[in-house]
Design a protein around this motif. Sequence first.
Motif, PDB file in Angstrom:
ATOM      1  N   ALA A 277       0.820  -1.280   0.042  1.00 12.62           N
ATOM      2  CA  ALA A 277       0.095   0.088  -0.114  1.00 12.62           C
ATOM      3  C   ALA A 277       0.874   1.252   0.108  1.00 12.62           C
ATOM      4  CB  ALA A 277      -1.059  -0.008   1.210  1.00 12.62           C
ATOM      5  N   ILE A 278       1.652   1.337  -0.964  1.00 13.16           N
ATOM      6  CA  ILE A 278       2.523   2.658  -1.171  1.00 13.16           C
ATOM      7  C   ILE A 278       2.298   3.319  -2.490  1.00 13.16           C
ATOM      8  CG2 ILE A 278       4.026   2.166   0.725  1.00 13.16           C
ATOM      9  CD1 ILE A 278       6.086   1.396  -1.501  1.00 13.16           C
ATOM     10  N   LYS A 279       2.639   4.352  -2.696  1.00 13.46           N
ATOM     11  CA  LYS A 279       2.627   5.067  -3.912  1.00 13.46           C
ATOM     12  C   LYS A 279       3.851   5.867  -4.167  1.00 13.46           C
ATOM     13  CE  LYS A 279      -0.273   7.959  -7.187  1.00 13.46           C
ATOM     14  NZ  LYS A 279      -1.202   8.929  -7.333  1.00 13.46           N
ATOM     15  N   PRO A 280       4.748   5.818  -5.058  1.00 20.88           N
ATOM     16  CA  PRO A 280       4.776   4.931  -6.207  1.00 20.88           C
ATOM     17  C   PRO A 280       5.324   3.341  -5.731  1.00 20.88           C
ATOM     18  CG  PRO A 280       6.803   6.098  -6.337  1.00 20.88           C
ATOM     19  CD  PRO A 280       5.950   6.537  -5.287  1.00 20.88           C
ATOM     20  N   GLY A 281       5.147   2.233  -6.435  1.00 24.19           N
ATOM     21  CA  GLY A 281       5.763   0.923  -5.913  1.00 24.19           C
ATOM     22  C   GLY A 281       4.467   0.026  -5.379  1.00 24.19           C
ATOM     23  N   LYS A 282       3.403  -0.118  -5.973  1.00 24.99           N
ATOM     24  CA  LYS A 282       2.415  -0.951  -5.307  1.00 24.99           C
ATOM     25  C   LYS A 282       2.631  -2.448  -5.773  1.00 24.99           C
ATOM     26  CE  LYS A 282      -1.522  -0.643  -7.705  1.00 24.99           C
ATOM     27  NZ  LYS A 282      -2.716  -0.366  -8.123  1.00 24.99           N
ATOM     28  N   PRO A 283       3.070  -2.695  -7.096  1.00 21.72           N
ATOM     29  CA  PRO A 283       3.319  -4.003  -7.481  1.00 21.72           C
ATOM     30  C   PRO A 283       4.644  -4.460  -7.109  1.00 21.72           C
ATOM     31  CG  PRO A 283       3.121  -2.800  -9.387  1.00 21.72           C
ATOM     32  CD  PRO A 283       3.013  -1.771  -8.178  1.00 21.72           C
ATOM     33  N   PHE A 284       4.952  -4.897  -5.852  1.00 20.21           N
ATOM     34  CA  PHE A 284       6.265  -5.261  -5.030  1.00 20.21           C
ATOM     35  C   PHE A 284       6.155  -6.677  -4.644  1.00 20.21           C
ATOM     36  CE2 PHE A 284       8.620  -6.482  -1.692  1.00 20.21           C
ATOM     37  CZ  PHE A 284       9.929  -5.994  -1.856  1.00 20.21           C
ATOM     38  N   GLY A 299       8.179  -2.033 -12.734  1.00 23.57           N
ATOM     39  CA  GLY A 299       9.091  -1.506 -13.752  1.00 23.57           C
ATOM     40  C   GLY A 299       9.209  -0.026 -14.013  1.00 23.57           C
ATOM     41  N   ASN A 300       8.169   0.688 -13.547  1.00 23.18           N
ATOM     42  CA  ASN A 300       8.330   2.046 -13.536  1.00 23.18           C
ATOM     43  C   ASN A 300       9.687   2.846 -12.777  1.00 23.18           C
ATOM     44  OD1 ASN A 300       6.166   3.228 -15.044  1.00 23.18           O
ATOM     45  ND2 ASN A 300       4.729   2.466 -13.528  1.00 23.18           N
ATOM     46  N   PRO A 301      10.248   3.515 -13.368  1.00 22.56           N
ATOM     47  CA  PRO A 301      11.614   3.732 -12.747  1.00 22.56           C
ATOM     48  C   PRO A 301      11.783   4.318 -11.585  1.00 22.56           C
ATOM     49  CG  PRO A 301      11.537   4.268 -15.053  1.00 22.56           C
ATOM     50  CD  PRO A 301      10.353   4.092 -14.894  1.00 22.56           C
ATOM     51  N   VAL A 302      10.775   5.233 -11.121  1.00 22.94           N
ATOM     52  CA  VAL A 302      10.660   5.794  -9.912  1.00 22.94           C
ATOM     53  C   VAL A 302      10.112   4.783  -8.867  1.00 22.94           C
ATOM     54  CG1 VAL A 302       9.544   7.755  -8.361  1.00 22.94           C
ATOM     55  CG2 VAL A 302      10.392   8.202 -10.643  1.00 22.94           C
ATOM     56  N   SER A 303       9.302   3.971  -9.388  1.00 23.46           N
ATOM     57  CA  SER A 303       8.676   2.734  -8.491  1.00 23.46           C
ATOM     58  C   SER A 303       9.724   1.901  -7.871  1.00 23.46           C
ATOM     59  CB  SER A 303       7.635   2.088  -9.240  1.00 23.46           C
ATOM     60  OG  SER A 303       6.816   2.973  -9.852  1.00 23.46           O
ATOM     61  N   SER A 304      10.666   1.531  -9.096  1.00 27.18           N
ATOM     62  CA  SER A 304      11.551   0.823  -8.721  1.00 27.18           C
ATOM     63  C   SER A 304      12.814   1.213  -7.822  1.00 27.18           C
ATOM     64  CB  SER A 304      12.310   0.416 -10.233  1.00 27.18           C
ATOM     65  OG  SER A 304      13.510  -0.339 -10.380  1.00 27.18           O
ATOM     66  N   LYS A 343      -4.717   7.179  -1.353  1.00 27.88           N
ATOM     67  CA  LYS A 343      -5.227   6.227  -0.322  1.00 27.88           C
ATOM     68  C   LYS A 343      -4.136   5.425   0.320  1.00 27.88           C
ATOM     69  CE  LYS A 343      -8.419   4.032  -2.822  1.00 27.88           C
ATOM     70  NZ  LYS A 343      -9.327   4.099  -3.747  1.00 27.88           N
ATOM     71  N   ARG A 344      -3.031   5.212  -0.559  1.00 23.56           N
ATOM     72  CA  ARG A 344      -2.000   4.700  -0.223  1.00 23.56           C
ATOM     73  C   ARG A 344      -0.931   5.640   0.352  1.00 23.56           C
ATOM     74  NH1 ARG A 344       0.152   2.677  -5.695  1.00 23.56           N
ATOM     75  NH2 ARG A 344      -1.467   3.640  -6.774  1.00 23.56           N
ATOM     76  N   ARG A 345      -0.070   5.156   1.394  1.00 21.63           N
ATOM     77  CA  ARG A 345       1.255   6.063   1.923  1.00 21.63           C
ATOM     78  C   ARG A 345       1.819   6.280   0.791  1.00 21.63           C
ATOM     79  NH1 ARG A 345       5.007   3.241   6.341  1.00 21.63           N
ATOM     80  NH2 ARG A 345       6.708   4.746   6.582  1.00 21.63           N
ATOM     81  N   SER A 365       4.781  11.690 -11.351  1.00 24.55           N
ATOM     82  CA  SER A 365       4.610  10.353 -12.067  1.00 24.55           C
ATOM     83  C   SER A 365       5.435   9.544 -11.775  1.00 24.55           C
ATOM     84  CB  SER A 365       4.350  10.508 -13.537  1.00 24.55           C
ATOM     85  OG  SER A 365       4.514   9.168 -14.222  1.00 24.55           O
ATOM     86  N   SER A 366       5.214   8.085 -11.727  1.00 27.39           N
ATOM     87  CA  SER A 366       6.195   7.068 -11.129  1.00 27.39           C
ATOM     88  C   SER A 366       7.172   6.803 -12.548  1.00 27.39           C
ATOM     89  CB  SER A 366       5.633   5.803 -10.816  1.00 27.39           C
ATOM     90  OG  SER A 366       4.645   5.204 -11.635  1.00 27.39           O
ATOM     91  N   GLY A 367       6.664   7.455 -13.607  1.00 28.42           N
ATOM     92  CA  GLY A 367       7.718   7.061 -15.077  1.00 28.42           C
ATOM     93  C   GLY A 367       8.687   8.207 -15.028  1.00 28.42           C
TER      94      GLY A 367
END
Length: 403
Positions: A277-284, A299-304, A343-345, A365-367
């Motif tokens: 439950a975080i943004k960015p980085g949900k699909p971990f 995959g999104n560079p900032v999420s990664s 809604k996410r941290r 944007s996480s991109g």
Amino acid sequence: MSEAAKKPALTPLDDALATLLAQIQPLAERETLPTSAARGRVLAADLISPVDVPPADNSAMDGYALRAADAAAALPVTQRIPAGSLPQPLAAGEAARIFTGAQVPAGADTVVMQEHAEFADGRVRLTQPVVPGQHVRLRGEDVRAGAVVLAAGTRLDAIALGLAATAGAAELTVTRRPRVALFSTGDELVMPGEPLPPGAIYNSNRFTLRALVEGLGCEVIDLGIVPDKLDATRAALREAAARADLILTSGGVSVGEEDHLRPAVQTEGRLDLWAIAIKPGKPFAHGRVGAAHFIGLPGNPVSSLVTFLLLVRPVLLKLQGATRLAPRACRIAAGFDWPRPDKRREFLRVRLDEDGGLALFGNQSSGVLTSAFWADGLLDNPAGQAFAKGDAVRFLPFSELLS
Ligand SMILES: Nc1nc2c(c(=O)[nH]1)N[C@H]1C(S)=C(S)[C@@H](COP(=O)(O)OP(=O)(O)OC[C@H]3O[C@@H](n4cnc5c(N)ncnc54)[C@H](O)[C@@H]3O)O[C@H]1N2
Ligand code: MOO
Ligand SMILES: [Mg+2]
């Protein structure tokens, strides 16, 4: 199944990190390295100083050493003490010419800087009152012989290496490097240096992640780019598991049909955690393949980047037996309003601004990797919490996270 029923429950970040760290056993193997080669590694045994630092009382100034009780008189200068030389004891009523870093002679208790003294006919006269003990750096005031200079579990940064050297350590015993197998997934990825066909993008995660992993003292096994195919992903996981302590991937971890990592890990090993439950980085994703730990970053560079810093960094540190896994954070004024929280941290890319508290990069944007490059760190905002300019918010500096 309805769309809502298919939605995974998102794990809170702190729970995910606790679950992840509970699976990690520090590596038992150690190696001894020259101190100069140990940067970024984790000390495996306490380093005890055999010497006092400084080893003797010494002067902090170029000037004259004397007894404070004699300060009123014009004192004969009976010796000259450059740094590195051994002084004679100083008798009452005498002064010694002394230089910064030189050993203070027995009998002297005070140093006067030369700007506060006049020298004529072999005698020195003070032009200012003295404070007894002034400008004398005492033996052992930095480190005492027998004391732990650096405790086991300390990460060796530039300052720690200097401290080890100050105690005379030519070699340091550290935990062996964790082996991290790294691959990026994505049929659209092209390596820098190659032409960029329509539909393609350059692979940036590989460079960011490799540098982050190496910066944490680990060895990278670079398995390159793996195509968006289940078989290829499974084969890459098997190869990685045979060679590494940790498999680290980016991309292909979300819910699309072209995202093969989750099914591949479920087939080759087991998946323990998916979606935070975080943004960015949900699909971990986290699990195991054979004896290796598996972590799949979005995959999104900032999420990664963000998921690496929050979740992988502490894992790599714990694998090496580091005692401090959490970055130091502080509370600091926001320089902007945040009226519509997620809604996410959320981890916002922000910059330190001396006049107005934290400033926000416009495109979150996480991109957009530029947002992270521009920033000095991450503003850690709790789920659903609005704030206004001037409110104290939690700030995680990159100086902590990237070291
Ligand atoms: N229907 C849904 N779609 C998506 C969701 C969702 O919940 N439902 N989550 C979104 C979020 S949030 C993220 S983050 C991404 C994560 O996707 P994946 O981990 O599967 O990554 P990809 O789909 O492979 O790529 C995402 C994005 O990043 C670019 N990319 C990938 N690898 C690299 C690399 N090595 N260097 C540079 N850029 C890379 C890729 O081209 C995509 O643009 O999923 C959302 N979708
Ligand atoms: O988690 Mo995604 O990382 O919001 O773009
Ligand atoms: Mg995807």
